[in-house]
Design an enzyme around this catalytic site. Structure first.
Site, PDB file in Angstrom:
ATOM      1  N   ASP A 104      -1.297   6.961   6.447  1.00 38.80           N
ATOM      2  CA  ASP A 104      -2.364   6.061   6.016  1.00 38.80           C
ATOM      3  C   ASP A 104      -2.593   5.065   7.151  1.00 38.80           C
ATOM      4  O   ASP A 104      -1.813   4.134   7.347  1.00 38.80           O
ATOM      5  CB  ASP A 104      -1.959   5.339   4.733  1.00 38.80           C
ATOM      6  N   TRP A 132       0.811  -1.208   0.000  1.00 39.82           N
ATOM      7  CA  TRP A 132       0.000   0.000   0.000  1.00 39.82           C
ATOM      8  C   TRP A 132       0.848   1.264   0.000  1.00 39.82           C
ATOM      9  O   TRP A 132       0.509   2.245  -0.676  1.00 39.82           O
ATOM     10  CB  TRP A 132      -0.988  -0.023   1.156  1.00 39.82           C
ATOM     11  N   LYS A 145     -12.378  -1.138   7.008  1.00 41.34           N
ATOM     12  CA  LYS A 145     -11.590  -2.133   7.725  1.00 41.34           C
ATOM     13  C   LYS A 145     -11.890  -2.124   9.217  1.00 41.34           C
ATOM     14  O   LYS A 145     -12.017  -3.170   9.825  1.00 41.34           O
ATOM     15  CB  LYS A 145     -10.106  -1.898   7.473  1.00 41.34           C
TER      16      LYS A 145
END
Length: 375
Positions: A187, A103, A211
């Site tokens: 993030d 990511w 999530k």
């Protein structure tokens, strides 16, 4: 039979939240409307959205000098929205990225479309620690090795890599690195709300809600207000943080139902002891699963123990020809979504806030059972 959903996202939501949403589906608080039907500028949704923001501020102790926004496009869109908003906050118009997995690499590649983006540190190599070898993106570079440009507009870090299961538990002290003026852009998609976090360590935090905070469709963005107002000229107005912050997430039609569910999750967290209580629960769940994996040579977690994620636990079977049998047996026992990400294979158990210890114990019991019958 109990069913336990270990999906990495969209992931398990608290049962209590789903039950409340179901009860309110046709008529929210006597309004005669479903939340899905409400005007985003009407009094009813204004209350829902403002309460969600206020509850998130309470949970995370977010100061008034930070804006809180609920945006569209997911964390992936933020990979472009962030440089469009932050690169021009400093004259050099450059940013640094720490690469610790899939990511952060994706974020880095997207940001390169908008300016000069540098790699401050990367774990894309094999490294030995105390006689043990760890592969690419299975560890985090020591902060003392980072090379951060003091003129950078921000330093980007993915604090929990959902695919690789690598988590950072402490943020770098930017003053000690000699770059006190460089804000962190974090993030936190897969571990936001998992434990207390000092928001003031960062200039910006973003997280896809699906999530640990709610359903897919909304992204949480927390940004220091002094970073607002310098978006690139071609930044779409709906993605200009200054516009969205000024309208408290209602500059245009936001993902109303997703925000509503997030609001219910925030209230559930507050009711259940807040982030301190979640931290204790999450530690217990992670210890339960990692201890089981470490006690066996039939399974293996690849991540350096100091950086093992409490939210996403990847592992492989010693004999990978048994993968299909393992997954089929798990499904028969109500243990769902354990297949690892397609880019790395193996298995992965995501054990977010909504997953109780009971579900993790059910997985551990199955791990032992499968090893006994196939080891």
């Amino acid at each position: 039979m109990a069913v336990w959903n270990f999906s990495a996202g969209p992931s398990k939501l608290p049962t209590e939240v789903l039950e409340q949403a179901a009860a309110e589906m046709l008529d929210w608080h006597g309004s005669g409307m479903s939340v899905m039907e409400m005007s985003h500028r009407g009094a009813e949704f204004t209350q829902i959205c403002d309460e969600a923001e206020d509850d998130l501020r309470t949970l995370m102790a977010i100061p008034d000098d930070y804006a809180v926004m609920f945006m569209q496009g997911g964390a992936t869109a933020e990979n472009a929205i962030i440089p469009m908003n932050l690169l021009e906050t400093r004259p050099a118009k450059t940013a640094d990225y720490v690469l610790t997995g899939s990511w952060s690499v994706k974020s880095y590649k997207e940001a390169q479309r908008f300016g000069q983006i540098n790699v401050a540190a990367t774990s894309k190599s094999v490294r030995e620690f105390e006689g043990k070898t760890y592969g690419e993106f299975c560890w985090v570079p020591d902060v003392n090795e980072w090379k951060v440009n003091p003129e950078a507009s921000y330093l980007h870090i993915c604090t929990n890599e959902t695919i690789g299961g690598v988590e950072m538990f402490e943020m770098p002290n930017m003053a000690n690195l000699g770059v006190a003026d460089v804000p962190l852009a974090l993030d936190m998609s897969s571990h936001i709300l998992a434990r207390p976090f000092d928001v003031t360590q960062a200039g910006l935090i973003y997280a896809g809600a699906q999530k640990n905070a709610g359903p897919a469709g909304v992204t949480i963005v927390i940004v220091k207000r002094d970073l607002l107002g310098k978006a690139m000229p071609y930044c779409p107005s709906a993605f200009d943080f200054a516009n969205v912050a000024a309208e408290r997430s209602r500059f245009n039609t936001p993902p109303t139902y997703s925000i509503y569910i997030c609001g219910l999750v925030f209230k559930w967290l507050l009711k259940n002891g807040g982030l301190t209580a979640m931290a204790a629960r999450n530690q217990a769940k992670a210890d339960c699963l990692y201890n089981a994996l470490d006690a066996s040579d039939f399974y293996h977690n690849m991540v350096h123990p100091a950086y093992r994620s409490q939210m996403n636990v990847p592992f492989i079977l010693r004999d990978e020809s048994l993968n299909s049998a393992f997954l089929e047996g798990a499904k028969q026992r109500g243990l769902l979504a354990l297949k690892g990400h397609k880019s790395v294979g193996g298995m992965r158990a995501s054990i977010y806030n909504a997953m109780p210890l009971e579900g993790v114990q059910a997985l551990v019991d199955y791990l032992k059972e499968f090893e006994r019958s196939h080891g």
